[in-house]
Design an enzyme around this catalytic site. Structure first.
Site: not given
Ligand code: HBI
Ligand code: FE
Length: 281
Positions: A144, A149, A190, A209
């Site tokens: 993903h 991304h 997203e 994804s």
């Molecule tokens: N941590 N590794 C990871 N990937 C994320 O997309 C992610 C995260 N922590 C917080 C978070 N996303 C969401 O809280 C934010 O997209 C708002």
């Molecule tokens: Fe994501």
């Protein structure tokens, strides 16, 4: 990213790295920014084969569905044959937009996540989903994060938006407005759609994804497809474990960048008193 049902619970555990074992990833070896080493030798032949199968299935669904910028950047990555080395991808990415990838054990606390984005570092989960999760995985996994991304981080406008989002995230955290900003991320980064010269296409990582949602989001009659509106987007609730019932459509990445470049504090103040909108309303 299909956030876990209760990311707060994740962060509670993640924050206490000592029992990181309760989480999928190996948080024990993470540093203060939750960065770990990506051990390329640790991936098994079965995982390498699964990566290739995930990649080939998804890449076959992209023509006519993913925006051209995504397809061009993904193709240039040449990541089909084997699980990518994040440090190697970072060399090309730095040259393109100044971003780099950091290996993480999985979901990391909001403040750490936003701090990485604010510094043009994108966190990529190092583990790959299990065979039983081939079609759906609750937490963001390597496929993903990387397939979904990384390609658009090569696009200068999108890369700029992502850094601004990171800076905005830190401000939002400070003011208790994270929920509003998380909806913006959800409905753009997203699950965003773009209607440009090629017609309606997907640019959101959660769609790109996903084998099922990539066609649903463009062609199914069920979901709403609304012109992007920052306020409407921030008020609209989302579901984390089902196809979206509402998609927001931008005309260009320039529009996304322009409409989210402003200071969000006045918008947060205005939206505080307005009711949220159900996902499909
Ligand atoms: N941590 N590794 C990871 N990937 C994320 O997309 C992610 C995260 N922590 C917080 C978070 N996303 C969401 O809280 C934010 O997209 C708002
Ligand atoms: Fe994501």
């Amino acid at each position: 990213m299909k956030a876990a049902p209760d990311t707060a619970a994740f962060f509670a555990v993640v924050a206490d790295k000592s029992d990181g074992t309760a989480l999928r990833g190996n948080y024990g070896s993470a540093d203060a920014q939750y960065v770990v080493r990506q051990d390329m030798a640790a991936y098994t032949p079965a995982e390498q084969a699964r990566w290739r199968r995930l990649y080939q299935r998804q890449a076959g669904l992209l023509p006519g569905r993913a925006c051209r910028e995504f397809i061009a950047a993904l193709t240039a990555l040449q990541a089909e044959a084997a699980i990518p080395d994040l440090a190697r991808t970072s060399l090309a990415l730095r040259r393109a937009t100044g971003w780099s990838l950091v290996a993480v054990p999985g979901l990391i606390p909001d403040e750490v996540f936003f701090t990485h984005l604010a510094n043009r570092r994108f966190p990529v989960t190092v583990w790959l989903r299990a065979e039983s999760e081939f079609d759906y995985v609750v937490e963001p996994d390597l496929f993903h994060d990387y397939f979904g991304h990384v390609p658009l981080l090569f696009n200068p406008l999108f890369a700029e938006h992502m850094q601004q989002y990171g800076k905005g995230g830190l401000r939002a955290l400070g003011g208790g407005h994270l929920a509003l900003l998380a909806r913006l991320y959800w409905y753009t980064v997203e699950f965003g759609l773009i209607d440009g010269a090629d017609g309606l296409r997907a640019y959101g990582a959660g769609i790109l994804s996903s084998a099922g949602e990539i066609d649903y989001c463009l062609h199914d009659r069920a979901p709403l497809r609304l012109p992007f509106s920052l306020a409407r987007c921030m008020r609209t609730l989302y579901k984390i474990d089902a196809y979206q019932e509402t998609y927001f459509v931008i005309r260009s990445f320039q529009q996304l960048f322009d409409e989210t470049a402003c200071d969000f504090m006045p918008i947060y103040a205005q939206l505080q008193n307005e009711p949220t909108i159900a996902a499909g309303a």
